[in-house]
Write an enzyme that holds these catalytic residues in place. Sequence first.
Site, mmCIF file in Angstrom:
data_model
loop_
_atom_site.group_PDB
_atom_site.id
_atom_site.type_symbol
_atom_site.label_atom_id
_atom_site.label_comp_id
_atom_site.label_asym_id
_atom_site.label_seq_id
_atom_site.Cartn_x
_atom_site.Cartn_y
_atom_site.Cartn_z
ATOM 1 C CB SER A 151 -1.405 -0.051 1.323
ATOM 2 O OG SER A 151 -1.846 1.099 0.582
ATOM 3 C CG ASP A 162 -3.391 4.619 -1.836
ATOM 4 O OD1 ASP A 162 -3.174 4.255 -2.884
ATOM 5 O OD2 ASP A 162 -3.482 3.855 -0.881
ATOM 6 C CG ASP A 164 -2.665 -0.507 -2.891
ATOM 7 O OD1 ASP A 164 -2.154 0.396 -1.945
ATOM 8 O OD2 ASP A 164 -3.377 -1.731 -1.811
ATOM 9 C CG ASP A 196 -6.067 0.352 -0.955
ATOM 10 O OD1 ASP A 196 -5.129 1.905 -1.287
ATOM 11 O OD2 ASP A 196 -5.824 -0.202 -0.152
#
Length: 453
Positions: free
Chosen positions: A98, A240, A242, A244
């Site tokens: 992440s 961010d 990734d 999500d």
Amino acid sequence: MVDTSGFGAYDVRGIYPKTINQELAYRVGRVFPELFDAKKIAIGHDIRLSGPTISDALARGLSEAGAEVFDIGECGTEMIYFATGFNDFDGGIMITASHNPQEYNGMKFVGKGVRPIGPTTGMNTLRDKLNDESYDWTPRVATGTIKKIDVMSDYIKCLLSYVDVKELKPFKIVVNTGNGAAGTIINELEKVLPFEMIKVHNEPNGFFPNGVPNPLLPDARHETAKVVLDNGAACGIAFDGDFDRCFMFDEEGGFIEGYYMVGLLAQDFLSKNKGAKIVYEPRVIWNTEEIVDQAGGEAVLCRSGHTYMKTKMREVDGIYGGEMASHHYFRDFYFCDSGMIPWLLVLELMSQTGKTLSSMVKERQARFPISGEVNTKVSSVAMVKEIMDRIEEKYAAGGVVDHTDGVSINFDQWRFNLRGSQTEPYIRLNVETRGDATLLKQKTDELLAAIRS
């Protein structure tokens, strides 16, 4: 033996190759199919440099365990959710850390029906199995298969199903993907959306040459805000690593805290789905509760964290769930979080109403001002508990105490939540008031002094 210290409440995360490495990934692959009765499994990785190596080791373990592996390659976390649900696979594994620094990597897991795998649904069993000395870890001949698949087209169609593209106005928008995995998706969406996109750091790059993409950090917001102002854009969007999570900036360069995004999206869903349930978390609550009540919905409180939010949404059939950390969950996206759907919905709202983003949220910001999440680094988990116990003892008298997530104490005109991070050595403070910015600063400073004393 492998180091399993990276296992947390939501995922596995640690420094590569010390904690997260090929041997760990291989062992996860060997036991995951049996533990979760998973015969068909989607895997993918974000743009971190160690991602392909870890992915190869994971795929090897899965195939040796007899699973059919469907590798979607470089992607964002929500694409694993989508691939698993859309194709009715038995599980999915995303290789990501992440928003952590470059040297980190990790894994997130879902089972059949894209159900999250957490502490009460098999995560601890998986962790313990990796060092089972009675298990034969000798490599074996693969009886499963590894197949590369492309889900991009179907995934883009899914995203676009949330908005009426014909109603979208040709806004000029700034999109900062921070050299993360979102750049590829933005390029695909740009082909079909009417927006003029000013793209910042759009090339995926695991070296993070412009800093770790984590717009929750104030220092990571300045560039997006400046580009919005310099170009007279209608809004800015930052992601961010990734993707999500997405983070929005209004036309004045102002950062929109995830808290106010929750209220905005809750109101949007309730305008189309009367009486629906909205799931929210206890760090900051008053704005969400008031909006949901006025819109005729039902607000359902839940501990923060994706495994808890997704489980609660399924339990109550929540149409939408939101966290102040900018995770937004959607019932029709397999009860999972998406960083792409929220900004599309906000731009649809701006198109339909003719309102600027700042005008949509400024009244709510003044009505319920918040501190934002203030982090204090601690030396140990024991220290987190000691601080929380001390603060609760100091403030509990005269307030209403809630332990849904950490400790929350509500007073008539102000409240706060204090909780330990599940992934990093921090204790996190959030304060909000009923329209009183002076009281907000006073209580935030007072609490921080007590926490850090």
